[in-house]
Design a protein around this motif. Sequence first.
Motif, PDB file in Angstrom:
ATOM      1  N   THR A 386       0.842  -1.195   0.000  1.00  0.00           N
ATOM      2  CA  THR A 386       0.000   0.000   0.000  1.00  0.00           C
ATOM      3  C   THR A 386       0.875   1.242   0.000  1.00  0.00           C
ATOM      4  N   ASP A 388       0.730   3.881   1.948  1.00  0.00           N
ATOM      5  CA  ASP A 388       1.138   4.325   3.280  1.00  0.00           C
ATOM      6  C   ASP A 388       1.934   3.261   4.020  1.00  0.00           C
ATOM      7  N   SER A 390       1.128   0.479   5.162  1.00  0.00           N
ATOM      8  CA  SER A 390       0.439  -0.124   6.296  1.00  0.00           C
ATOM      9  C   SER A 390       0.567  -1.636   6.304  1.00  0.00           C
ATOM     10  N   HIS A 391       1.030  -2.228   5.193  1.00  0.00           N
ATOM     11  CA  HIS A 391       1.257  -3.664   5.174  1.00  0.00           C
ATOM     12  C   HIS A 391       2.496  -4.056   5.959  1.00  0.00           C
ATOM     13  N   PRO A 394       4.756  -1.653  12.316  1.00  0.00           N
ATOM     14  CA  PRO A 394       4.769  -0.207  12.632  1.00  0.00           C
ATOM     15  C   PRO A 394       6.136   0.437  12.521  1.00  0.00           C
ATOM     16  N   GLN A 397       7.191   0.590   8.946  1.00  0.00           N
ATOM     17  CA  GLN A 397       6.347   1.575   8.276  1.00  0.00           C
ATOM     18  C   GLN A 397       6.842   2.981   8.549  1.00  0.00           C
ATOM     19  N   TRP A 465       0.758  10.569   7.701  1.00  0.00           N
ATOM     20  CA  TRP A 465       0.982   9.133   7.898  1.00  0.00           C
ATOM     21  C   TRP A 465       2.127   8.870   8.866  1.00  0.00           C
ATOM     22  N   GLU A 468       1.034   9.509  12.447  1.00  0.00           N
ATOM     23  CA  GLU A 468       0.197   8.401  12.908  1.00  0.00           C
ATOM     24  C   GLU A 468       1.055   7.173  13.209  1.00  0.00           C
ATOM     25  N   ALA A 469       2.028   6.884  12.343  1.00  0.00           N
ATOM     26  CA  ALA A 469       2.898   5.723  12.576  1.00  0.00           C
ATOM     27  C   ALA A 469       3.743   5.905  13.827  1.00  0.00           C
ATOM     28  N   ARG A 472       1.659   5.381  16.821  1.00  0.00           N
ATOM     29  CA  ARG A 472       1.386   3.960  17.001  1.00  0.00           C
ATOM     30  C   ARG A 472       2.589   3.240  17.595  1.00  0.00           C
TER      31      ARG A 472
END
Length: 604
Positions: A386, A388, A390-391, A394, A397, A465, A468-469, A472
């Motif tokens: 993907t 971003d 997301s696959h 964390p 990513q 993104w 957010e990562a 997380r």
Amino acid sequence: MDWGTELWDQFEVIERHTQWGLDLLDRYVKFVKERTEVEQAYAKQLRSLVKKYLPKRPVKDDPESNQQQSFVQILQEVNDFAGQRELVAENLSVRVCLDLAKYSQEMKQERKMHLQEGRRAQQQLESGFKQLENSKRKFERDCREAEKAAQTAERLDQDINATKADVEKAKQQAHLRSHMAEESKNEYAAQLQRFNRDQAHFYFSQMPQIFDKLQDMDERRTTHLGAGYGLLSEAELQVLPIITKCLEGMKVAAAAVDTKNDSQVLIELHKSGFARPGDVEFEDFSQPMNRAPSDSSLGTPSDGRPELRGPARSRAKRWPFGKKNKPRPPPLSPLGGPMPSALPNGPPSPRSGLDPLAILSEISKSVKPRLASFRSLRGSRGTVVTEDFSHLPPEQQRKRLQQQLEERNRELQKEVDQREALKKMKDVYEKTPQMGDPTSLEPQIAETLNNIERLKLEVQKYEAWLAEAESRVLSNRGDSLSRHTRPPDPPASAPPDSSSSSSSSNRESQDNKESSEEPPLEEGQDTPIYTEFDEDFEEEPASPIGHCVAIYHFEGSSEGTISMAEGEDLSLMEEDKGDGWTRVRRKQGGEGYVPTSYLRVTLN
């Protein structure tokens, strides 16, 4: 001292000596040629060995890149060493084998010429000696015949019976023989004089010159042979500095092996950023056995609450391999709401007013991170890439997003610089129209502006993104740390903390209710630790474990981070756990995570 004077009578010795010298030169050329073949074979084997052990994939993809880079550097040095051996072989082949072989052929031709000249001189001298011997024998024969003729004439002259004619004839014959002997004598004397002159010239002039030429040739051959001996070592000394550098490079590669760095590289390449799985909860299957015989067949207890059994109850209580242990949802009524007895004390549950579809949607949201964590344990086969990332786990990513963000920023800066250059060029065209048309730059400027707007949107997208990562990652790390550092939940009989909020009181009452439904844990079994609401409990402030100074400025914009200024003194609260973040406390108050690479840390 020269051969012509001292070795005037040693023609065969000089011939054998010069032949031995040329044979020695040929033997040395053959030796160097075989040495060249050995060097070439050695270099070829070294290159084959290096090619055999060079990694088939790039070093940057190898987890042990530091060790692998050192090994690759050693292989490269060995390859350079093989190149130097090839250079040695080439120098020996060109400067020794070819030159000395060519010089040996020239020496053989020169020696042959000098020896032929000496043999011709010997043949001439022997021919003159033969002529001398012939004239000598003729003179001797003519003398005997003249003496015999004289005796015959004298005998006839004394003989009274001989006629006068016979006497005259004998006298004439004796006179003739005497004249012939005199001529042979003169010829012999002349031949002897000529031979003596030739012999003196042969021994004192002609042969000494030939011997001197052979001596000069042999000395030149010896000089070239000595120079060839020197070239053998000179070829080695010529490559010795580079070979020394190769050996030093091997030592540097050996010293560059860093165990800590290799461990850090492995962490950076494969760290997922997921939280560790929580404790497996106890599932009580003994309640149906202990139920009273008067219970209804629907499994409704005496207090009117329906009981969930089997897999449904197990799924409602916990999620396997989850990212966090969330509190179990209250028992649901057939209509989707909680039972009245589920919350005996405290305010009603926020889920009590939801319909069954909303409850299932909320449960599916909580299932997704657990399924993602479970998939990360099994592998990433068949994953869909993907935009971003997301696959990815964390942590991976976050790193990929950081790389993409840096790349977009570089492209954006490049487009901005290009726009400024086009504007300056347009101003120049407007001031001096002879240099160009300003309107011809409008399409390029418009295209540059479009690229800048597009890149700005992409930068904003990747920044969102990335934030957010990072949040997380920090959340997962906080969950893992709290799971290992937080004490077990207080028992139901203990009074609640005065600082606990109403939500914690409700949760405690719910936990007490659930614990009353389940049998107590056996001794030695770990008590389940719930990390969902760690922020609701106040922990006592921990003492610093060290001191650190901010090397760079950091703007803590994401959740869980803290801002710091360059040169600011901070208290070290927790070391880096391998994810690149360190927890610090500011002197003005406030605690959070900052990048480890931005700090200079000193432990107590």
